[in-house]
Design an enzyme around this catalytic site. Sequence first.
Site, PDB file in Angstrom:
ATOM      1  N   LYS A  83       0.839  -1.246   0.325  1.00 53.80           N
ATOM      2  CA  LYS A  83       0.187   0.534  -0.066  1.00 53.80           C
ATOM      3  C   LYS A  83       0.849   1.286   0.079  1.00 53.80           C
ATOM      4  O   LYS A  83       0.643   2.369  -0.028  1.00 53.80           O
ATOM      5  CB  LYS A  83      -0.975   0.035   0.956  1.00 53.80           C
ATOM      6  CG  LYS A  83      -0.933   0.441   2.711  1.00 53.80           C
ATOM      7  CD  LYS A  83      -1.350   0.231   3.675  1.00 53.80           C
ATOM      8  CE  LYS A  83      -0.815  -0.095   5.588  1.00 53.80           C
ATOM      9  NZ  LYS A  83      -0.533   1.703   5.486  1.00 53.80           N
ATOM     10  N   ASP A  84       2.593   1.571   0.495  1.00 53.77           N
ATOM     11  CA  ASP A  84       3.071   2.014   0.806  1.00 53.77           C
ATOM     12  C   ASP A  84       3.595   2.231  -1.428  1.00 53.77           C
ATOM     13  O   ASP A  84       4.649   3.493  -1.264  1.00 53.77           O
ATOM     14  CB  ASP A  84       3.931   1.915   1.281  1.00 53.77           C
ATOM     15  CG  ASP A  84       3.893   2.185   2.611  1.00 53.77           C
ATOM     16  OD1 ASP A  84       2.638   3.229   2.790  1.00 53.77           O
ATOM     17  OD2 ASP A  84       3.890   1.477   4.071  1.00 53.77           O
ATOM     18  N   ARG A 131      -8.009   8.448   3.576  1.00 51.83           N
ATOM     19  CA  ARG A 131      -8.985   7.436   2.891  1.00 51.83           C
ATOM     20  C   ARG A 131      -9.849   6.989   4.771  1.00 51.83           C
ATOM     21  O   ARG A 131     -11.345   6.524   3.835  1.00 51.83           O
ATOM     22  CB  ARG A 131      -8.671   6.397   2.783  1.00 51.83           C
ATOM     23  CG  ARG A 131      -9.514   4.771   2.984  1.00 51.83           C
ATOM     24  CD  ARG A 131      -8.264   3.505   2.432  1.00 51.83           C
ATOM     25  NE  ARG A 131      -8.005   3.519   3.340  1.00 51.83           N
ATOM     26  CZ  ARG A 131      -7.761   2.537   4.364  1.00 51.83           C
ATOM     27  NH1 ARG A 131      -9.848   1.841   4.778  1.00 51.83           N
ATOM     28  NH2 ARG A 131      -6.785   2.077   5.994  1.00 51.83           N
ATOM     29  N   ARG A 132      -9.756   6.700   5.176  1.00 55.13           N
ATOM     30  CA  ARG A 132     -10.364   6.129   6.861  1.00 55.13           C
ATOM     31  C   ARG A 132     -10.758   7.632   7.011  1.00 55.13           C
ATOM     32  O   ARG A 132     -12.148   7.625   7.563  1.00 55.13           O
ATOM     33  CB  ARG A 132      -9.231   5.720   7.859  1.00 55.13           C
ATOM     34  CG  ARG A 132      -8.476   4.782   7.178  1.00 55.13           C
ATOM     35  CD  ARG A 132      -7.902   4.681   8.534  1.00 55.13           C
ATOM     36  NE  ARG A 132      -6.964   2.622   8.256  1.00 55.13           N
ATOM     37  CZ  ARG A 132      -5.318   2.527   8.745  1.00 55.13           C
ATOM     38  NH1 ARG A 132      -4.797   3.720   8.705  1.00 55.13           N
ATOM     39  NH2 ARG A 132      -5.200   1.478   8.870  1.00 55.13           N
ATOM     40  N   ARG A 149       0.071  10.292  12.847  1.00 55.42           N
ATOM     41  CA  ARG A 149       0.960   9.735  12.466  1.00 55.42           C
ATOM     42  C   ARG A 149       2.066   8.876  13.803  1.00 55.42           C
ATOM     43  O   ARG A 149       1.952   8.945  14.206  1.00 55.42           O
ATOM     44  CB  ARG A 149       2.069  10.836  11.096  1.00 55.42           C
ATOM     45  CG  ARG A 149       1.220  11.148  10.247  1.00 55.42           C
ATOM     46  CD  ARG A 149       2.027  11.461   9.060  1.00 55.42           C
ATOM     47  NE  ARG A 149       2.688  10.207   8.957  1.00 55.42           N
ATOM     48  CZ  ARG A 149       4.168  11.001   7.815  1.00 55.42           C
ATOM     49  NH1 ARG A 149       4.864  12.068   8.512  1.00 55.42           N
ATOM     50  NH2 ARG A 149       5.117   9.967   7.883  1.00 55.42           N
ATOM     51  N   GLY A 150       2.821   7.805  13.127  1.00 51.39           N
ATOM     52  CA  GLY A 150       3.711   7.126  13.771  1.00 51.39           C
ATOM     53  C   GLY A 150       3.571   5.827  13.325  1.00 51.39           C
ATOM     54  O   GLY A 150       2.753   5.406  13.014  1.00 51.39           O
ATOM     55  N   ARG A 155       1.845   5.173  17.961  1.00 52.31           N
ATOM     56  CA  ARG A 155       0.147   5.666  18.551  1.00 52.31           C
ATOM     57  C   ARG A 155      -0.687   5.187  19.318  1.00 52.31           C
ATOM     58  O   ARG A 155      -1.791   5.792  19.629  1.00 52.31           O
ATOM     59  CB  ARG A 155      -0.834   4.894  16.567  1.00 52.31           C
ATOM     60  CG  ARG A 155      -0.340   6.091  15.446  1.00 52.31           C
ATOM     61  CD  ARG A 155      -0.736   5.866  13.862  1.00 52.31           C
ATOM     62  NE  ARG A 155      -0.221   5.957  13.036  1.00 52.31           N
ATOM     63  CZ  ARG A 155      -0.544   4.972  12.116  1.00 52.31           C
ATOM     64  NH1 ARG A 155      -1.833   5.211  11.858  1.00 52.31           N
ATOM     65  NH2 ARG A 155       0.761   4.167  10.656  1.00 52.31           N
ATOM     66  N   CYS A 242      -1.162  11.504  -2.091  1.00 49.27           N
ATOM     67  CA  CYS A 242      -2.301  11.415  -0.602  1.00 49.27           C
ATOM     68  C   CYS A 242      -3.182  12.318  -0.107  1.00 49.27           C
ATOM     69  O   CYS A 242      -3.525  12.161   0.831  1.00 49.27           O
ATOM     70  CB  CYS A 242      -0.881  11.629   0.446  1.00 49.27           C
ATOM     71  SG  CYS A 242       0.014   9.716   0.183  1.00 49.27           S
TER      72      CYS A 242
END
Length: 310
Positions: A83-84, A131-132, A149-150, A155, A242
């Site tokens: 996905k990255d 997306r979320r 992020r993280g 997180r 993104c």
Amino acid sequence: MFFCKFCSSPLALAQAHETREKLKAAHSELAEDGAVEIVIIKTTGDMILDKPLADIGGKGLFTKEIDDALLQGRIDIAVHSMKDVPTYLPEGTILPCNLPREDVRDAFICLTANSLSELPSGSVVGSASLRRQSQILYRYPSLKVVNFRGNVQTRLRKLKEGDVHATLLALAGLKRLNMAETATSVLSVEEMLPAVAQGAIGIACRSDDDQMMNYLSSLNHEDTRLAVACEREFLAVLDGNCRTPIAAYAYRDKDGNCSFRGLLASPDGSIVYETSRTGSYDLDGMVEMGKDAGHELKAKAGPGFFDSLQ
């Protein structure tokens, strides 16, 4: 022979170890001590954590330094979360292998509620994923979503410290870290369509390295490779980055066919376009399915939609 991983991420290291163990099991010469070395490479995406990905360059931030090391011969293969990986591969590299896909669903994690629907109005959900964010706000417009992020551990620590009321994480990552028990509940794909290629590991090598291609091809899981190809064609047509909330999921249904769902949305969830397809489970058909679905949503959205996201 070398692997690479994304630095500072226990999940990336777990994926590298998983790949190494599969190679050792499949090829006796790689089971010898020192035959496979894991090399840590720090990427821009690992280092800049205080800004949204869209503000610092998008998905390629997690792969550029690794691609450079591969092309320069400092490593021989590269282990990626698919996905990255951008929809294009750098010239001189090839991705001949996808490992069996993990659970594609997202996990809901919260100390005070069992699901998104139970969160009180005004609750803050942490997520770096548009997306979320878009799907949360589409269904629960009274909630607030903030950049979060993280790595997984970071997180979860921020959640416990009260920075947010809840967060979502990929269930695949939690499972690979043996942390699935941290999920409060698991969202169905109907409630939260996953990211393109979520749960899939891809392994790249140089396109002129026949030995590495042979090693990697022996590990390839063809159902996963075809599903990922379908989803990535959908993403490529939409020129996803993104700044664009895009979701897709292709899978083999009970009849052995490919079922596909795709989604394109505005970041605030006020606009959501969806489509679905069913067809034969083969590369040509699934690539065409992904392209066709992408063109459908691109036409529905119109050029003004994408201009507004720049």
